[in-house]
Design an enzyme around this catalytic site. Structure first.
Site, PDB file in Angstrom:
ATOM      1  CE  LYS A 288      -3.926  -1.845   2.631  1.00 52.10           C
ATOM      2  NZ  LYS A 288      -4.925  -1.714   1.577  1.00 52.10           N
ATOM      3  NE  ARG A 362     -10.723  -9.979  -1.960  1.00 49.67           N
ATOM      4  CZ  ARG A 362     -11.083  -9.078  -2.856  1.00 49.67           C
ATOM      5  NH1 ARG A 362     -11.287  -9.434  -4.112  1.00 49.67           N
ATOM      6  NH2 ARG A 362     -11.240  -7.813  -2.515  1.00 49.67           N
TER       7      ARG A 362
HETATM    8  N1  BES Z   1      -8.122  -3.800   4.278  1.00 51.83           N
HETATM    9  C1  BES Z   1      -8.192  -3.420   2.912  1.00 51.83           C
HETATM   10  C2  BES Z   1      -9.456  -2.621   2.579  1.00 51.83           C
HETATM   11  C3  BES Z   1      -9.530  -1.245   3.161  1.00 51.83           C
HETATM   12  C4  BES Z   1      -8.768  -0.216   2.638  1.00 51.83           C
HETATM   13  C5  BES Z   1     -10.393  -0.984   4.194  1.00 51.83           C
HETATM   14  C6  BES Z   1      -8.865   1.052   3.180  1.00 51.83           C
HETATM   15  C7  BES Z   1     -10.501   0.296   4.743  1.00 51.83           C
HETATM   16  C8  BES Z   1      -9.729   1.306   4.233  1.00 51.83           C
HETATM   17  C9  BES Z   1      -8.179  -4.661   2.027  1.00 51.83           C
HETATM   18  O1  BES Z   1      -7.394  -5.701   2.472  1.00 51.83           O
HETATM   19  C10 BES Z   1      -7.649  -4.259   0.695  1.00 51.83           C
HETATM   20  O2  BES Z   1      -6.529  -3.866   0.635  1.00 51.83           O
HETATM   21  N2  BES Z   1      -8.488  -4.375  -0.327  1.00 51.83           N
HETATM   22  C11 BES Z   1      -8.085  -4.041  -1.663  1.00 51.83           C
HETATM   23  C12 BES Z   1      -8.679  -5.057  -2.585  1.00 51.83           C
HETATM   24  C13 BES Z   1      -8.156  -4.968  -4.013  1.00 51.83           C
HETATM   25  C14 BES Z   1      -6.683  -5.234  -4.050  1.00 51.83           C
HETATM   26  C15 BES Z   1      -8.903  -5.956  -4.856  1.00 51.83           C
HETATM   27  C16 BES Z   1      -8.587  -2.645  -1.977  1.00 51.83           C
HETATM   28  O3  BES Z   1      -9.699  -2.288  -1.557  1.00 51.83           O
HETATM   29  O4  BES Z   1      -7.869  -1.887  -2.616  1.00 51.83           O
HETATM   30 MN    MN Z   2      -5.396  -5.508   1.873  1.00 48.19          MN
END
Ligand code: BES
Ligand code: MN
Ligand code: ZN
Length: 504
Positions: A288, A362
């Site tokens: 991230k 997931r």
């Molecule tokens: N934990 C995150 C989702 C999230 C991001 C929740 C910011 C709250 C605030 C999750 O694990 C994630 O990173 N999801 C990705 C999925 C994508 C790679 C398909 C996302 O939302 O970018």
């Molecule tokens: Mn994530």
């Protein structure tokens, strides 16, 4: 440590008196002087209203010193809806009153109750009103526990709230019992939410998967629940490739945490509650960006919601069966971390092509659902900070739902309405499922940007084995940048009370 709530005509010696007031009451052209709290103070209130310094908007407060006119040092008027005061409106008004009282640094509050609140209305029963107002006060006073703010400091303000029945409620003697029951339930629900907030606010170095498991064991001890904690070796024996894949990049090993509550041994229905327990989400190799990454301490908000719900269950011992499952891992990049392109085999035998290591929730939830089903769950509710996309769709206002069962989804949404927590269902059209097709495995773990919350949900649903299932994406609602009514800045503990209303 926590606030004491009482109901009854005592409490008049409190330092502050709270009176709800609507625009309608203030506009009343009655010739005789109003007696809401005290004639002179009520006149001052009217003056503020006429000069538009106080408009009696919902959640707006006006605090006035009583200057010796009353034993209480202050009166706090709180605006409420002009017509159709709802249970949500009561919770909001109570939270606004609590914050006004805290600003005045008073320790004791006497809340005068409108007659409808004492005897029930079209909108709510007496005990629902009592529960909501208790929740509003208790949650509205919550602040984050930090190194600087220990328990003593953060609960230093309001110590006691007494609810004073309206005088004309005396013809309704059942009210006292119903109020007391509502207060008890409100206290249990609010304490569970605060517990979930405290857990979620813990930084990643203070809450690893192992420590989260210890926390669950502690909860199980307190409430005599059965608890199993599967370590990485046991998880490997059981084929939990999703959980192990996500956890393999970190020196802090993953845990599969299972709590059991059997309140209805004759009943063959077993609720499976599954909470995403990523104690920190860096994204892994699909790292991230730095900005805001610290918020990812809240990526176990789903786990906290499930533990909070188990606390409500432990306190109230309802006649239901529950298996609570928390797959917990730390998502880190390292030389041994999961890589894009890796193929995993989950506990139920499905293979997954990992195209993005940041879609880790997931992967762990897949094994979480299978674990719940193997331990007897017949209907499933998972709670997860699963996607950023849910924020694009619903902001920080509503939790997104994806489901394979309309009836169960409606049941969950109805529970959320009682709790005053918003859930919005998203369409699970079959086209979305195709976005997860993979050449290398049964499914890939990301369907791309379009419909990201739905494809994320449907990935998890592939592990429901045809059982009724609802997925709750709290990616937008588990954490707030600034406080909002009874929700605190930082972790909100969202879905604790919805699950409580669903099961208790
Ligand atoms: N934990 C995150 C989702 C999230 C991001 C929740 C910011 C709250 C605030 C999750 O694990 C994630 O990173 N999801 C990705 C999925 C994508 C790679 C398909 C996302 O939302 O970018
Ligand atoms: Mn994530
Ligand atoms: Zn995550």
């Amino acid at each position: 440590m926590s606030v004491q709530f009482t109901y009854g005509a005592k409490g008049h010696e409190a330092e502050a008196i709270v009176r709800f007031i609507s625009r309608g009451e203030l506009q009343g052209e009655g010739s005789e002087p109003a007696k809401w709290v005290h004639p002179q103070l009520d006149e001052a209130l009217r003056g503020h209203f006429e000069r538009e310094l106080f408009k009696a908007e919902p959640k707006e407060t006006l605090s006035l010193p009583t200057l010796g006119l009353l034993p209480a040092a202050y009166v706090i008027y709180v605006g409420v809806a002009h017509s159709g005061l709802t249970v949500d409106g009561l919770r909001d008004a109570a939270a606004a009153a609590a914050k006004a009282a805290r600003r005045l640094k008073v320790a004791t509050v006497a809340q005068q109750l409108p007659i409808a609140v004492c005897t029930g209305s079209m909108e709510y029963t007496v005990s629902q009103a009592a529960q909501a107002m208790t929740e509003g006060y208790s949650l509205g006073l919550f602040t984050r526990k930090t190194e600087k703010q220990n328990d003593e400091k953060r609960y230093a303000s309001v110590q006691a709230v007494s609810f004073i029945p309206a005088e004309d409620a005396s013809g309704y003697p059942e009210a006292a019992e119903q109020w007391e029951a509502g207060i008890r339930r409100g206290v249990v629900f609010a304490e569970a939410v605060k517990y979930a907030r405290d857990l979620t606010n813990l930084p990643g170095n203070k809450l690893t998967p192992e420590l989260l498991a210890e926390e669950a064991e502690e909860l199980a001890r307190t409430y005599s629940l059965d608890c199993e904690v599967l370590d990485e070796w046991t998880a490997a024996e059981q084929g939990m490739g999703g959980l192990l894949g996500v956890g393999q990049g970190s020196v802090n090993p993953p845990r599969m945490i299972v709590l059991h509550y059997q309140g209805a041994p004759e009943d063959k229905e077993v609720w499976g509650l599954i909470g995403k327990g990523i104690t920190f989400d860096t994204g892994g190799i699909s790292l991230k960006k730095a900005e805001g990454m610290e918020e990812m301490i809240s990526d176990m908000g789903g786990a906290a919601a499930v533990l909070g719900a188990m606390r409500i269950i432990g306190e109230t011992r309802p006649a239901v069966n529950v298996v609570a499952v928390i797959p917990s891992a730390e998502n880190m990049p390292s030389d041994r971390a999961l890589k894009p392109g890796d193929v995993l085999k989950t506990m139920n035998g499905l293979t997954i092509e990992v195209v993005n290591t940041d879609a880790e929730g997931r992967l762990v939830l897949a094994d979480g659902l299978t674990t719940a089903i193997r331990r007897g769950a017949t209907k499933l509710v998972d709670v997860a900070t699963l996607t950023g996309a849910v924020m694009v769709a619903l902001g920080n206002v509503a939790t997104g739902a994806v489901s394979n069962d309309e009836a169960l989804q409606q049941q969950v949404i109805l529970a959320s309405k009682r709790a005053g927590e918003r859930i919005w269902p998203l369409p699970a059209y079959p086209e979305f499922r195709k976005q997860l097709d993979s050449d290398a495995a049964d499914m890939k773990n990301s369907g791309g940007r379009l419909g990201g919350t739905i494809t994320g949900g449907l990935f998890i649903g592939a592990f429901a084995e045809e059982k009724p299932w609802v997925h709750l994406d709290i990616g937008g609602t588990a954490w707030l940048e600034r406080e909002r009514s009874w929700e605190s800045k930082g972790a909100t503990g969202v879905m604790v009370r919805t699950l409580g209303e669903l099961l208790v």
